[in-house]
Design a protein around this motif. Sequence first.
Motif, PDB file in Angstrom:
ATOM      1  N   SER A   1     -25.040   9.933  -5.150  1.00 34.03           N
ATOM      2  CA  SER A   1     -25.034  11.298  -5.867  1.00 34.03           C
ATOM      3  C   SER A   1     -23.747  11.397  -6.893  1.00 34.03           C
ATOM      4  O   SER A   1     -22.913  10.331  -6.724  1.00 34.03           O
ATOM      5  CB  SER A   1     -25.024  12.358  -5.358  1.00 34.03           C
ATOM      6  N   LEU A   2     -23.799  12.226  -7.892  1.00 34.81           N
ATOM      7  CA  LEU A   2     -22.535  12.556  -8.703  1.00 34.81           C
ATOM      8  C   LEU A   2     -21.120  12.558  -8.142  1.00 34.81           C
ATOM      9  O   LEU A   2     -20.110  12.196  -8.755  1.00 34.81           O
ATOM     10  CB  LEU A   2     -22.928  13.399  -9.900  1.00 34.81           C
ATOM     11  N   THR A   3     -21.417  12.951  -6.933  1.00 35.10           N
ATOM     12  CA  THR A   3     -19.821  13.401  -6.239  1.00 35.10           C
ATOM     13  C   THR A   3     -19.513  12.347  -5.290  1.00 35.10           C
ATOM     14  O   THR A   3     -18.579  12.466  -4.612  1.00 35.10           O
ATOM     15  CB  THR A   3     -20.164  14.774  -5.615  1.00 35.10           C
ATOM     16  N   SER A   4     -20.512  11.348  -5.258  1.00 32.82           N
ATOM     17  CA  SER A   4     -20.290  10.252  -4.139  1.00 32.82           C
ATOM     18  C   SER A   4     -19.449   9.019  -5.022  1.00 32.82           C
ATOM     19  O   SER A   4     -19.564   8.807  -6.189  1.00 32.82           O
ATOM     20  CB  SER A   4     -21.579   9.862  -3.372  1.00 32.82           C
TER      21      SER A   4
ATOM     22  N   GLU B   1     -14.302   5.088   6.012  1.00 34.53           N
ATOM     23  CA  GLU B   1     -15.359   6.064   5.575  1.00 34.53           C
ATOM     24  C   GLU B   1     -15.073   6.464   4.029  1.00 34.53           C
ATOM     25  O   GLU B   1     -15.861   6.435   3.106  1.00 34.53           O
ATOM     26  CB  GLU B   1     -15.199   7.092   6.481  1.00 34.53           C
ATOM     27  N   VAL B   2     -13.487   6.724   3.838  1.00 37.30           N
ATOM     28  CA  VAL B   2     -13.222   6.971   2.412  1.00 37.30           C
ATOM     29  C   VAL B   2     -12.200   5.862   2.161  1.00 37.30           C
ATOM     30  O   VAL B   2     -11.045   5.792   2.850  1.00 37.30           O
ATOM     31  CB  VAL B   2     -12.476   8.310   2.070  1.00 37.30           C
ATOM     32  N   ASN B   3     -12.272   4.885   1.238  1.00 37.78           N
ATOM     33  CA  ASN B   3     -11.432   3.834   0.889  1.00 37.78           C
ATOM     34  C   ASN B   3     -10.538   4.388  -0.392  1.00 37.78           C
ATOM     35  O   ASN B   3     -11.338   4.605  -1.485  1.00 37.78           O
ATOM     36  CB  ASN B   3     -12.198   2.699   0.512  1.00 37.78           C
ATOM     37  N   SER B   4      -9.270   4.081  -0.318  1.00 35.41           N
ATOM     38  CA  SER B   4      -8.408   4.166  -1.447  1.00 35.41           C
ATOM     39  C   SER B   4      -8.592   3.235  -2.503  1.00 35.41           C
ATOM     40  O   SER B   4      -9.215   2.186  -2.146  1.00 35.41           O
ATOM     41  CB  SER B   4      -7.041   4.283  -0.874  1.00 35.41           C
ATOM     42  N   PHE B   5      -8.116   3.541  -3.704  1.00 32.86           N
ATOM     43  CA  PHE B   5      -8.077   2.579  -4.655  1.00 32.86           C
ATOM     44  C   PHE B   5      -7.287   1.064  -4.014  1.00 32.86           C
ATOM     45  O   PHE B   5      -7.906   0.058  -4.476  1.00 32.86           O
ATOM     46  CB  PHE B   5      -7.642   2.902  -5.998  1.00 32.86           C
ATOM     47  N   GLU B   6      -6.264   1.170  -3.573  1.00 33.21           N
ATOM     48  CA  GLU B   6      -5.674   0.117  -3.096  1.00 33.21           C
ATOM     49  C   GLU B   6      -6.351  -0.771  -1.884  1.00 33.21           C
ATOM     50  O   GLU B   6      -6.356  -1.960  -2.207  1.00 33.21           O
ATOM     51  CB  GLU B   6      -4.375   0.436  -2.465  1.00 33.21           C
ATOM     52  N   GLN B   7      -7.064   0.040  -1.078  1.00 27.88           N
ATOM     53  CA  GLN B   7      -7.839  -0.655  -0.235  1.00 27.88           C
ATOM     54  C   GLN B   7      -8.952  -1.439  -0.974  1.00 27.88           C
ATOM     55  O   GLN B   7      -9.401  -2.592  -0.618  1.00 27.88           O
ATOM     56  CB  GLN B   7      -8.554   0.341   0.744  1.00 27.88           C
ATOM     57  N   PHE B   8      -9.444  -0.731  -1.846  1.00 32.70           N
ATOM     58  CA  PHE B   8     -10.570  -1.589  -2.897  1.00 32.70           C
ATOM     59  C   PHE B   8     -10.030  -2.868  -3.277  1.00 32.70           C
ATOM     60  O   PHE B   8     -10.490  -3.894  -3.368  1.00 32.70           O
ATOM     61  CB  PHE B   8     -10.988  -0.577  -4.130  1.00 32.70           C
TER      62      PHE B   8
ATOM     63  N   GLU C   1       0.795  -1.219   0.010  1.00 32.29           N
ATOM     64  CA  GLU C   1       0.009  -0.006  -0.045  1.00 32.29           C
ATOM     65  C   GLU C   1       0.883   1.218   0.217  1.00 32.29           C
ATOM     66  O   GLU C   1       1.088   1.779   1.020  1.00 32.29           O
ATOM     67  CB  GLU C   1      -1.027   0.123   1.159  1.00 32.29           C
ATOM     68  N   LYS C   2       1.371   1.663  -1.066  1.00 34.43           N
ATOM     69  CA  LYS C   2       2.243   2.735  -1.381  1.00 34.43           C
ATOM     70  C   LYS C   2       1.462   4.275  -0.984  1.00 34.43           C
ATOM     71  O   LYS C   2       2.332   5.180  -0.559  1.00 34.43           O
ATOM     72  CB  LYS C   2       2.768   2.892  -2.626  1.00 34.43           C
ATOM     73  N   SER C   3       0.248   4.233  -1.186  1.00 34.98           N
ATOM     74  CA  SER C   3      -0.329   5.603  -0.909  1.00 34.98           C
ATOM     75  C   SER C   3      -0.182   5.943   0.440  1.00 34.98           C
ATOM     76  O   SER C   3      -0.278   7.210   1.149  1.00 34.98           O
ATOM     77  CB  SER C   3      -2.006   5.469  -1.336  1.00 34.98           C
ATOM     78  N   ARG C   4      -0.124   4.927   1.497  1.00 33.16           N
ATOM     79  CA  ARG C   4      -0.014   5.190   2.745  1.00 33.16           C
ATOM     80  C   ARG C   4       1.244   6.008   3.182  1.00 33.16           C
ATOM     81  O   ARG C   4       1.270   6.838   4.220  1.00 33.16           O
ATOM     82  CB  ARG C   4       0.135   4.059   3.755  1.00 33.16           C
ATOM     83  N   ILE C   5       2.143   5.912   2.376  1.00 34.05           N
ATOM     84  CA  ILE C   5       3.561   6.398   2.612  1.00 34.05           C
ATOM     85  C   ILE C   5       3.384   8.046   2.506  1.00 34.05           C
ATOM     86  O   ILE C   5       4.016   8.969   3.509  1.00 34.05           O
ATOM     87  CB  ILE C   5       4.769   6.162   1.488  1.00 34.05           C
ATOM     88  N   VAL C   6       2.707   8.557   1.702  1.00 35.23           N
ATOM     89  CA  VAL C   6       2.472  10.252   1.555  1.00 35.23           C
ATOM     90  C   VAL C   6       0.848  10.620   2.172  1.00 35.23           C
ATOM     91  O   VAL C   6       0.930  11.756   2.377  1.00 35.23           O
ATOM     92  CB  VAL C   6       2.504  10.436   0.146  1.00 35.23           C
ATOM     93  N   SER C   7      -0.135   9.665   2.482  1.00 40.23           N
ATOM     94  CA  SER C   7      -1.277  10.082   3.176  1.00 40.23           C
ATOM     95  C   SER C   7      -1.701   8.969   3.980  1.00 40.23           C
ATOM     96  O   SER C   7      -1.862   7.919   3.414  1.00 40.23           O
ATOM     97  CB  SER C   7      -2.219  10.614   1.889  1.00 40.23           C
ATOM     98  N   HIS C   8      -2.243   9.522   5.210  1.00 37.57           N
ATOM     99  CA  HIS C   8      -2.882   8.293   5.915  1.00 37.57           C
ATOM    100  C   HIS C   8      -3.965   9.280   6.685  1.00 37.57           C
ATOM    101  O   HIS C   8      -4.076  10.523   6.936  1.00 37.57           O
ATOM    102  CB  HIS C   8      -1.955   7.407   6.768  1.00 37.57           C
ATOM    103  N   HIS C   9      -5.096   8.422   7.322  1.00 38.09           N
ATOM    104  CA  HIS C   9      -6.020   9.048   8.143  1.00 38.09           C
ATOM    105  C   HIS C   9      -5.229   9.691   9.533  1.00 38.09           C
ATOM    106  O   HIS C   9      -4.449   8.969   9.769  1.00 38.09           O
ATOM    107  CB  HIS C   9      -7.141   8.022   8.341  1.00 38.09           C
ATOM    108  N   ALA C  10      -5.875  10.697   9.945  1.00 34.74           N
ATOM    109  CA  ALA C  10      -5.486  11.341  10.927  1.00 34.74           C
ATOM    110  C   ALA C  10      -5.129  10.492  12.478  1.00 34.74           C
ATOM    111  O   ALA C  10      -4.024  10.729  12.998  1.00 34.74           O
ATOM    112  CB  ALA C  10      -6.003  12.569  11.441  1.00 34.74           C
ATOM    113  N   SER C  11      -6.162   9.542  12.531  1.00 39.28           N
ATOM    114  CA  SER C  11      -6.002   8.621  13.467  1.00 39.28           C
ATOM    115  C   SER C  11      -4.833   7.384  13.226  1.00 39.28           C
ATOM    116  O   SER C  11      -5.153   6.371  14.060  1.00 39.28           O
ATOM    117  CB  SER C  11      -7.458   7.907  13.805  1.00 39.28           C
TER     118      SER C  11
END
Length: 419
Positions: free
Chosen positions: A411-414, A314-321, A105-115
């Motif tokens: 919705s379209l933004t969801s 609550e918001v899942n990354s493509f990698e988590q998908f 999961e490379k996305s975690r290197i640059v961004s992760h949930h605050a908790s």
Amino acid sequence: MEENISQSILVSGESGAGKSEAIRHIIDYLSYISNPETGDYVGSKELSKGALEVKLMSIHEVLSSFGNAKTTRNNDSSRFGKYLQIGFNRAGKVMGGEISAYLLEKSRIVSHHASERNYHIFYQLCKGYSSLSPQSKPTEDLKDSQYYKYTQGEQHSIKGVDDATEFASLIRQMEAIGITNEEQKNIFQTIVAILNIGNLDFESAGDQSKVKNQDQARIVAELLGCAQNALSAALTSRVISTKTRRSQYHKYLDVKQSSESKDALSKALYGKVFEWLISRINRSLAPTDQKKSGDKPTWKSIGLLDIFGLESFEVNSFEQFCINYANEKLQSFFNEHFFKLEQLEYQSEGITWTQLDFIDNQACLDLIERKPTGLLPLLDEECVVPNGSDTNYLEKITSIHNQQKSATVNSLTSNASPQ
């Protein structure tokens, strides 16, 4: 061993269910019952019992530091999948092993949930840096993890876990595998470089961007062993080649694109470190004759597949998908072989039994993968059509799957997400 057939053990489940711990106990058990003795096995010199057992157990802790992180559900969640083959000789004694890793999961290197936290190694290195020997210490000093953007958040520590102690243990395990002081220095220097890359800022300069904090760029360049000007140019511009590859031109990036370029570099560097660790571990676990010949192992083996845990945020990354999709496929395999086919076999043999009910996830899999209207086939299509966009992709999902019971489109933004 009696049937001379390789076997595999699959360990799956939700995040925090104890999959990695189960794998560790299986490794310990297999090492124990094989009872290897110092001496020779057919074709090569066997590793001593202590050395091989230590190496097999040490890889778990090394990969946990570099591939595990604290999530909202698990303080030590594996953010990659691994397949470990433990090879045995004809006498049933352990010869060595080989490990493969999947979907870090490379996305975690640059961004992760605050908790949550980034990978353990970032915090362990920050806490244990001062204990490193001069031969293993990077050229740049480290500050507290709160100083670096990639490790900022609410969670800098884990209750009941001392990162400095964990780092000292990691060093011992790396030494047990055979990773030298020079190799350790190169690994940690790259980790320090990644932390410092995260602190690079950019500002507009006409129709392009430039590095705002040049002192930070100088630190990163020194850690990576490259020229500062070359680093800045690589992050703020892109070289585009024509199809004939006879000409090239530079496209200058704006502030947002340069920040994305910075993050892409960090993810690529960490991915290379992880790949190198896997390769180094495999060299350490390979039997002596294989190390000399370079051939692939021909042993009979027991394979251990430790798949990443299913999680839903609550918001899942493509990698988590993709991780969740892999778990759904494994569950489908289990359903197919342990419920559907087994009960058909009972029926064909006229055996009286009580029909077992189970949750069939085929509808969920069809939503994700079935051609041509599954989420992934539609994504592949949107990636190749002219002017493809996120909006167009979501519009297709909405029009096709709005009435699906296994998906909710708000919705379209969801997001349209499998339930």
